[in-house]
Design a protein around this motif. Structure first.
Motif, short mmCIF file in Angstrom:
data_model
loop_
_atom_site.label_atom_id
_atom_site.label_comp_id
_atom_site.label_asym_id
_atom_site.label_seq_id
_atom_site.Cartn_x
_atom_site.Cartn_y
_atom_site.Cartn_z
N ARG A 1 1.00 -1.23 -0.08
CA ARG A 1 0.03 -0.47 -0.06
C ARG A 1 0.97 1.15 0.01
O ARG A 1 1.41 1.32 1.15
N LYS B 1 1.45 5.50 -1.14
CA LYS B 1 0.82 7.19 -0.68
C LYS B 1 1.69 8.43 -1.83
O LYS B 1 2.89 8.26 -1.35
N ARG C 1 -5.24 5.61 -3.16
CA ARG C 1 -6.68 4.72 -3.13
C ARG C 1 -7.06 4.09 -3.98
O ARG C 1 -7.31 2.87 -4.30
N ASP D 1 -4.55 2.47 -5.05
CA ASP D 1 -4.72 0.13 -4.36
C ASP D 1 -5.87 -0.32 -5.21
O ASP D 1 -5.62 -1.53 -4.52
N LEU E 1 -8.41 1.04 -5.53
CA LEU E 1 -10.27 0.70 -4.79
C LEU E 1 -10.85 1.46 -6.50
O LEU E 1 -10.36 2.33 -6.62
N ILE F 1 -13.52 3.79 -2.19
CA ILE F 1 -13.42 5.24 -1.35
C ILE F 1 -13.97 5.62 -0.48
O ILE F 1 -13.99 6.62 0.20
N GLU G 1 -14.13 3.90 2.56
CA GLU G 1 -13.40 4.57 3.57
C GLU G 1 -13.28 5.56 4.11
O GLU G 1 -12.52 5.54 5.05
#
Length: 217
Positions: free
Chosen positions: A143, A145, A164, A167, A169, A174, A177
C-alpha cells in the motif's frame, strides 16, 4: 445507431488488410482510414477524427507509442486501442502513459476486437486477458501513498484519494473508507485526472508509481 468510425494502423500489409476486411464486414463499425506508419497515422487521424484507432506499436517513421501520444494530445476524444504482438511490461505501460485506452495482443478473436472497440469508444479502459493479469499484478502490492513533494499540485485530500486509486479501490470503496459521498469522490477523481493530465485510472496509477510513492509508516 450510427456505426463507430474506426481507423487501422499497422505496417504489416497482410495483417492490416485482414483487419480492414473484418471491420468492413461488421455492421457496428465504419472503416474511415488506414496507415502503415506512425507519422501517416497522426496525419490521417487528425484529419478523419475517428472514434477509435487500432494501433500497432512497432512501426517505421514514428512508433505507435509516440503516434498515440500526439493523437491523444491533439484529439483526446479519440480512443486508441493498441493491437500488437508486444506484451512486455515496458511496452504496455508506455502505451498507457501515452494515452491508450486499451491493449490487445494480435491473435485476439474477432469478437474480442469488436467488443473492445465498443468499450473504448464508450470511454472504458480494456485489456486483453494476459495483459489484464500483468496490470493487476502491477497494481497490487504494498500500500502506497503519494507525497506533497511528488505531487505539489494536488491537495492533501486528492493525494489520499490517489493513493487509494493506486491500491485498486473503486470510487464507492474510497467513499466508504473516507466517509465521503460517491459524488464527492468522483469530483476529486476528476480533479486529480485534470491536474495530472491523465485520461483514466490505469494511466494515473502508472504515473503515480513512476513519479515516486512512499510507503506509509
Amino acid at each position: 445507431m450510427e456505426p463507430l468510425r474506426v481507423m487501422v494502423v499497422d505496417d504489416h500489409d497482410n495483417f492490416r488488410r485482414g483487419l480492414e476486411a473484418m471491420l468492413t464486414a461488421a455492421d457496428s463499425v465504419e472503416l474511415v482510414g488506414t496507415a502503415a506508419d506512425g507519422r501517416t497515422a497522426v496525419e490521417v487521424a487528425l484529419e478523419q477524427q475517428p472514434d477509435v484507432i487500432l494501433m500497432d506499436l512497432h512501426m517505421p517513421r514514428l512508433n505507435g507509442v509516440e503516434a498515440t501520444a500526439r493523437i491523444v494530445q491533439s484529439s483526446p476524444h479519440i480512443g486508441v486501442l493498441v493491437l500488437t504482438m508486444m506484451e512486455d511490461e515496458e511496452s504496455v505501460f508506455a502505451a498507457i502513459r501515452a494515452g491508450a485506452r486499451g491493449y490487445l495482443l494480435k491473435g485476439a478473436r474477432r469478437s474480442e476486437i469488436l467488443r473492445s472497440i465498443e468499450a473504448v469508444s464508450a470511454g472504458e479502459v480494456i485489456f486483453g486477458p494476459g495483459i489484464a493479469d500483468r496490470m493487476m499484478s502491477y497494481f497490487r502490492g504494498v500500500r502506497l501513498k503519494p507525497t506533497s513533494q511528488t505531487f505539489p499540485q494536488l491537495t492533501e485530500r486528492e493525494r489520499i484519494i490517489l493513493g487509494r486509486i493506486a491500491d485498486g479501490l473503486e470510487n464507492a470503496e474510497i467513499a466508504r473508507e473516507l466517509g465521503l459521498s460517491v459524488k464527492t469522490v468522483r469530483n476529486h477523481v476528476s480533479n486529480i485526472f485534470a491536474k495530472l493530465q491523465v485520461a483514466h485510472r490505469a494511466q494515473a496509477v502508472i504515473l503515480a508509481r513512476e513519479a515516486g510513492l512512499e510507503t506509509p509508516d
